[in-house]
Scaffold this motif. Sequence first.
Motif, PDB file in Angstrom:
ATOM      1  N   PHE A 116       0.831  -1.197   0.000  1.00 47.81           N
ATOM      2  CA  PHE A 116       0.000   0.000   0.000  1.00 47.81           C
ATOM      3  C   PHE A 116       0.868   1.250   0.000  1.00 47.81           C
ATOM      4  O   PHE A 116       1.871   1.311   0.702  1.00 47.81           O
ATOM      5  CB  PHE A 116      -0.931   0.003   1.214  1.00 47.81           C
ATOM      6  CG  PHE A 116      -1.947  -1.099   1.155  1.00 47.81           C
ATOM      7  CD1 PHE A 116      -3.148  -0.900   0.503  1.00 47.81           C
ATOM      8  CD2 PHE A 116      -1.690  -2.328   1.722  1.00 47.81           C
ATOM      9  CE1 PHE A 116      -4.082  -1.913   0.425  1.00 47.81           C
ATOM     10  CE2 PHE A 116      -2.613  -3.349   1.647  1.00 47.81           C
ATOM     11  CZ  PHE A 116      -3.808  -3.143   0.998  1.00 47.81           C
ATOM     12  N   VAL A 117       0.475   2.213  -0.788  1.00 54.87           N
ATOM     13  CA  VAL A 117       1.163   3.498  -0.859  1.00 54.87           C
ATOM     14  C   VAL A 117       0.149   4.550  -0.423  1.00 54.87           C
ATOM     15  O   VAL A 117      -0.999   4.537  -0.840  1.00 54.87           O
ATOM     16  CB  VAL A 117       1.652   3.789  -2.295  1.00 54.87           C
ATOM     17  CG1 VAL A 117       2.318   5.153  -2.365  1.00 54.87           C
ATOM     18  CG2 VAL A 117       2.594   2.697  -2.760  1.00 54.87           C
ATOM     19  N   SER A 118       0.586   5.448   0.405  1.00 57.20           N
ATOM     20  CA  SER A 118      -0.303   6.478   0.920  1.00 57.20           C
ATOM     21  C   SER A 118       0.064   7.828   0.323  1.00 57.20           C
ATOM     22  O   SER A 118       1.211   8.067  -0.056  1.00 57.20           O
ATOM     23  CB  SER A 118      -0.167   6.524   2.437  1.00 57.20           C
ATOM     24  OG  SER A 118      -0.972   7.528   2.971  1.00 57.20           O
ATOM     25  N   LYS A 119      -0.894   8.708   0.292  1.00 54.47           N
ATOM     26  CA  LYS A 119      -0.591  10.055  -0.182  1.00 54.47           C
ATOM     27  C   LYS A 119       0.144  10.832   0.910  1.00 54.47           C
ATOM     28  O   LYS A 119       0.057  10.506   2.095  1.00 54.47           O
ATOM     29  CB  LYS A 119      -1.864  10.767  -0.619  1.00 54.47           C
ATOM     30  CG  LYS A 119      -2.903  10.943   0.465  1.00 54.47           C
ATOM     31  CD  LYS A 119      -4.151  11.564  -0.128  1.00 54.47           C
ATOM     32  CE  LYS A 119      -5.193  11.779   0.960  1.00 54.47           C
ATOM     33  NZ  LYS A 119      -6.357  12.445   0.431  1.00 54.47           N
ATOM     34  N   ALA A 120       0.862  11.840   0.505  1.00 57.67           N
ATOM     35  CA  ALA A 120       1.727  12.586   1.425  1.00 57.67           C
ATOM     36  C   ALA A 120       0.951  13.237   2.565  1.00 57.67           C
ATOM     37  O   ALA A 120       1.456  13.370   3.683  1.00 57.67           O
ATOM     38  CB  ALA A 120       2.511  13.649   0.657  1.00 57.67           C
ATOM     39  N   GLU A 121      -0.281  13.655   2.334  1.00 56.71           N
ATOM     40  CA  GLU A 121      -1.054  14.366   3.356  1.00 56.71           C
ATOM     41  C   GLU A 121      -1.306  13.525   4.605  1.00 56.71           C
ATOM     42  O   GLU A 121      -1.506  14.041   5.685  1.00 56.71           O
ATOM     43  CB  GLU A 121      -2.402  14.828   2.798  1.00 56.71           C
ATOM     44  CG  GLU A 121      -2.291  15.903   1.740  1.00 56.71           C
ATOM     45  CD  GLU A 121      -2.022  15.332   0.339  1.00 56.71           C
ATOM     46  OE1 GLU A 121      -2.097  14.107   0.141  1.00 56.71           O
ATOM     47  OE2 GLU A 121      -1.714  16.150  -0.546  1.00 56.71           O
ATOM     48  N   VAL A 122      -1.295  12.204   4.458  1.00 56.47           N
ATOM     49  CA  VAL A 122      -1.586  11.330   5.589  1.00 56.47           C
ATOM     50  C   VAL A 122      -0.530  11.491   6.683  1.00 56.47           C
ATOM     51  O   VAL A 122      -0.810  11.308   7.866  1.00 56.47           O
ATOM     52  CB  VAL A 122      -1.672   9.872   5.105  1.00 56.47           C
ATOM     53  CG1 VAL A 122      -1.808   8.899   6.267  1.00 56.47           C
ATOM     54  CG2 VAL A 122      -2.842   9.709   4.147  1.00 56.47           C
TER      55      VAL A 122
END
Length: 127
Positions: A116-122
Amino acid sequence: MSQRPLRHEAPFHAGWESGSAATAQVGFLDEVDDLVGRVLAQVARGWWTIVFLFPGLPQPARERHVSDWAIGMLRAMGITLEVRGVPAASGPLLLASNHISWLDILVLHAARFCRFVSKAEVHHWPV
């Protein structure tokens, strides 16, 4: 002079009839207890696997264990997974998901191991 009983003589469920709201509530609470017990047991299995089993396993075996654990967690929660189509068995693959539920991670892992890759805002979200 009559003596007062030291404890209340009536049974705890006195006056509860089968089918009443009170017995339905007790039945619901029993189901919740069972669900919580199954989920906690599955969490414990996952922890044990990661701590004691993973260090000696090659990556493909770890991936199988993650998928099996996700399937077990869905079962513990009473969720049936229905996969339509055939997930790619191997090779590079990009899965794009409109992540709308915390169940998405379990469902995707149960169908096929993935990263899983998350967006930077997380990074700035309070946890």
